[in-house]
Design an enzyme around this catalytic site. Structure first.
Site, PDB file in Angstrom:
ATOM      1  N   ALA A  10     -31.201  74.629  70.219  1.00 38.84           N
ATOM      2  CA  ALA A  10     -30.941  73.604  69.201  1.00 38.84           C
ATOM      3  C   ALA A  10     -29.538  73.028  69.278  1.00 38.84           C
ATOM      4  CB  ALA A  10     -31.171  74.188  67.805  1.00 38.84           C
ATOM      5  N   ARG A  15     -19.253  69.584  74.858  1.00 40.80           N
ATOM      6  CA  ARG A  15     -18.379  69.588  76.040  1.00 40.80           C
ATOM      7  C   ARG A  15     -19.067  69.042  77.289  1.00 40.80           C
ATOM      8  NH1 ARG A  15     -16.033  75.451  76.549  1.00 40.80           N
ATOM      9  NH2 ARG A  15     -17.700  76.020  75.086  1.00 40.80           N
ATOM     10  N   THR A  78     -26.277  80.584  64.484  1.00 39.40           N
ATOM     11  CA  THR A  78     -27.334  81.271  65.232  1.00 39.40           C
ATOM     12  C   THR A  78     -28.257  82.093  64.334  1.00 39.40           C
ATOM     13  OG1 THR A  78     -25.667  82.979  65.677  1.00 39.40           O
ATOM     14  CG2 THR A  78     -26.091  81.369  67.425  1.00 39.40           C
ATOM     15  N   GLY A 139     -17.482  86.432  71.885  1.00 41.34           N
ATOM     16  CA  GLY A 139     -17.391  87.428  70.829  1.00 41.34           C
ATOM     17  C   GLY A 139     -17.102  88.796  71.425  1.00 41.34           C
ATOM     18  N   TYR A 365     -44.337  49.087 105.830  1.00 35.51           N
ATOM     19  CA  TYR A 365     -44.704  49.520 104.487  1.00 35.51           C
ATOM     20  C   TYR A 365     -46.223  49.588 104.405  1.00 35.51           C
ATOM     21  CZ  TYR A 365     -45.944  49.361  99.581  1.00 35.51           C
ATOM     22  OH  TYR A 365     -46.516  49.628  98.364  1.00 35.51           O
ATOM     23  N   ASN A 376     -53.040  52.796 115.180  1.00 34.95           N
ATOM     24  CA  ASN A 376     -51.642  52.553 115.541  1.00 34.95           C
ATOM     25  C   ASN A 376     -51.169  51.291 114.822  1.00 34.95           C
ATOM     26  OD1 ASN A 376     -49.362  53.305 117.704  1.00 34.95           O
ATOM     27  ND2 ASN A 376     -49.457  51.087 117.475  1.00 34.95           N
ATOM     28  N   ASN A 385     -50.101  44.632  99.158  1.00 31.21           N
ATOM     29  CA  ASN A 385     -51.016  45.193  98.162  1.00 31.21           C
ATOM     30  C   ASN A 385     -50.820  44.659  96.754  1.00 31.21           C
ATOM     31  OD1 ASN A 385     -48.485  46.511  98.187  1.00 31.21           O
ATOM     32  ND2 ASN A 385     -49.316  48.260  97.077  1.00 31.21           N
ATOM     33  N   TYR A 386     -49.809  43.842  96.523  1.00 30.65           N
ATOM     34  CA  TYR A 386     -49.453  43.461  95.151  1.00 30.65           C
ATOM     35  C   TYR A 386     -49.295  41.952  95.062  1.00 30.65           C
ATOM     36  CZ  TYR A 386     -46.779  43.637  90.739  1.00 30.65           C
ATOM     37  OH  TYR A 386     -46.340  43.478  89.442  1.00 30.65           O
TER      38      TYR A 386
END
Length: 457
Positions: A10, A15, A78, A139, A365, A376, A385-386
């Site tokens: 959480a 930093r 915590t 700690g 491509y 080949n 294709n587009y």
């Protein structure tokens, strides 16, 4: 005895100087929090609860598939983060491991050891500790005359004498679940940060006459928390070394292990050779006797035996046995290189099957294409294709020869055995065994250079 885990995820991680929450940053292609969850699973823990808070909309998608998600509405420390799990763990009576979601180096063996120590001693809590030459920021573990853990004092609350202690809290614990939630009711925020510290639970349990003990880790690096980009780089280097040494011990060759990066979910066969600047991320699988690199990056890609993958980027691709890729090939999602096929220099393949023994040698491509065997493709050829709105499929049947600089405008089918003349733009289907040509008439103007020169005068 059944064990469960809470993963604390959480925190903000200020930093890191980032718009992403700390636990979402990646180490070797995997978010930090997922390293911790996976370690818990591998340790044999059944249910895992993830506590999310800061920028939770980014964290939840990372953890919701493998864990139960609990939200900490306000970041109040915590102890509060653990307390919000009370309902999710209602009725549970067993070992409850609390893990830090920003500590990816923790191992399943260490998690198992924490559980075993707690259950063997019937302790209310066992804390994982570490001896550090420079304990700044951690700690401190304060022990009583009997050698047991008396309490943990956070850095900002340390006296001069306590600050000199070198045994530190790692942030990993194994609790008796009932003892934990009972003690949480007594935790206050009377400290320098006005937060509810989970560490206060240890002193409360000891005051109640319960056993509170510590397990000192042999490798403090396991407990490294990631709080900055510098620490992230350090952890990455340590995990890189750990993973690479494992694979080398299992029969993988690396020219320079410092220049190879392998994610935790990659699977490598024997006699695989990894050349410098190779990256294997996600669920990448590499079979025996394959050479990868240099300068290659494979993500979620399956590679068969005996392949040569040189200067190649492959994402969610499938590469069968004895395939050659590169140098400088790009296999996008859905690319399938069948046995013995080739994707050569400066070739990009997307959502296409390159049939057995077929070759796309250079400067091409291939997209949305079903290619048969023995094809080949000449240099500089493209499957168009587009159309700016929709994608269309190209079908190239077996034993087709496509001349250089050919445009195949989809949707189009080239029949088996056909030959396409160089420089053609193919907009209609081609019959099997046919020769297809599409070229403008060549025009030549004699003495053009001299006539142009005279005109300029």
């Amino acid at each position: 005895m059944e064990s469960r885990a809470i993963v604390l995820a959480a925190g903000a991680g200020t930093r890191m100087k980032s718009e992403k929450p700390k636990v979402a940053h990646e180490l070797l292609g995997k978010p930090l929090v997922n390293w911790v969850i996976d370690a818990a699973r591998q340790a044999g823990i059944g249910e895992v609860v993830s506590v999310v808070g800061h920028l939770r909309e980014q964290v939840i998608p990372l953890v919701e598939e493998d864990t139960r998600v609990v939200v900490q509405p306000e970041r109040r420390g915590t102890a509060d983060a653990v307390a919000v799990c009370r309902e999710a763990l209602a009725g549970f009576d067993g070992s409850l491991v609390v893990l830090s979601g920003d500590s990816p180096l923790i191992t399943p063996d260490t998690i198992r050891a924490l559980i075993e120590v707690r259950e063997r001693s019937c302790a209310a809590v066992v804390v994982l500790t570490m001896e550090l030459d420079d304990p700044t920021g951690y700690g401190r573990i304060v022990r009583g005359e009997d050698g047991g853990v008396e309490r943990i004092v956070e850095q900002k609350d340390c006296s001069t004498e306590q600050a000199a202690l070198t045994e530190c809290n790692s942030g990993f614990y194994c609790f008796d679940a009932k003892a934990l939630f009972s003690a949480l009711e007594q935790v206050t925020s009377d400290n320098a940060q006005n937060e509810f510290y989970l560490t206060d639970v240890l002193e409360i349990c000891r005051s109640d006459g319960r056993v509170v003990s510590a397990l000192i880790t042999e490798d403090p690096s396991e407990c490294l928390g990631i709080n900055s980009r510098i620490q992230l780089a350090d952890a990455t280097k340590q995990m890189q070394r750990r993973i690479n040494e494992h694979h080398m011990a299992e029969g993988v060759t690396m020219t320079d292990p410092e220049l190879v990066w392998i994610g935790p979910d990659a699977v490598l066969g024997r006699d695989v050779e990894l050349l410098p600047m190779t990256f294997l991320y996600g669920r990448t699988i590499v079979a025996n006797n394959t050479v990868i690199g240099p300068n290659s990056r494979l993500t979620d890609t399956v590679v068969g035996e005996g392949c040569s993958i040189d200067e190649t980027v492959a994402i969610e691709a499938r590469i069968d046995a004895n395939v050659t890729c590169g140098p400088r090939a790009y296999l996008r999602p859905g690319a399938h290189m069948c046995e013995g096929s080739k994707a050569g220099t400066h070739v990009e393949i997307k959502k296409s099957t390159i049939g057995k023994g077929s070759k796309v040698p250079h400067l091409s491509y291939i997209g949305d294409t079903e290619m048969g065997e023995g094809v080949n493709i000449g240099a500089g050829s493209i499957t168009c294709n587009y159309d700016g709105t929709n994608k269309f499929t190209t079908i190239i049947e077996d034993d087709v020869f496509v001349g250089s600089d050919t445009m195949l405008v989809a949707p189009v089918t080239v029949g088996a055995g056909a030959v396409i003349g160089a420089g053609s733009v193919i907009t209609h289907d081609v019959s099997p065994d046919a020769l297809a040509l599409e070229r403008s008439k060549q025009v030549e103007i004699a003495d053009w250079k001299q006539r142009r020169h005279n005109a300029s005068k």
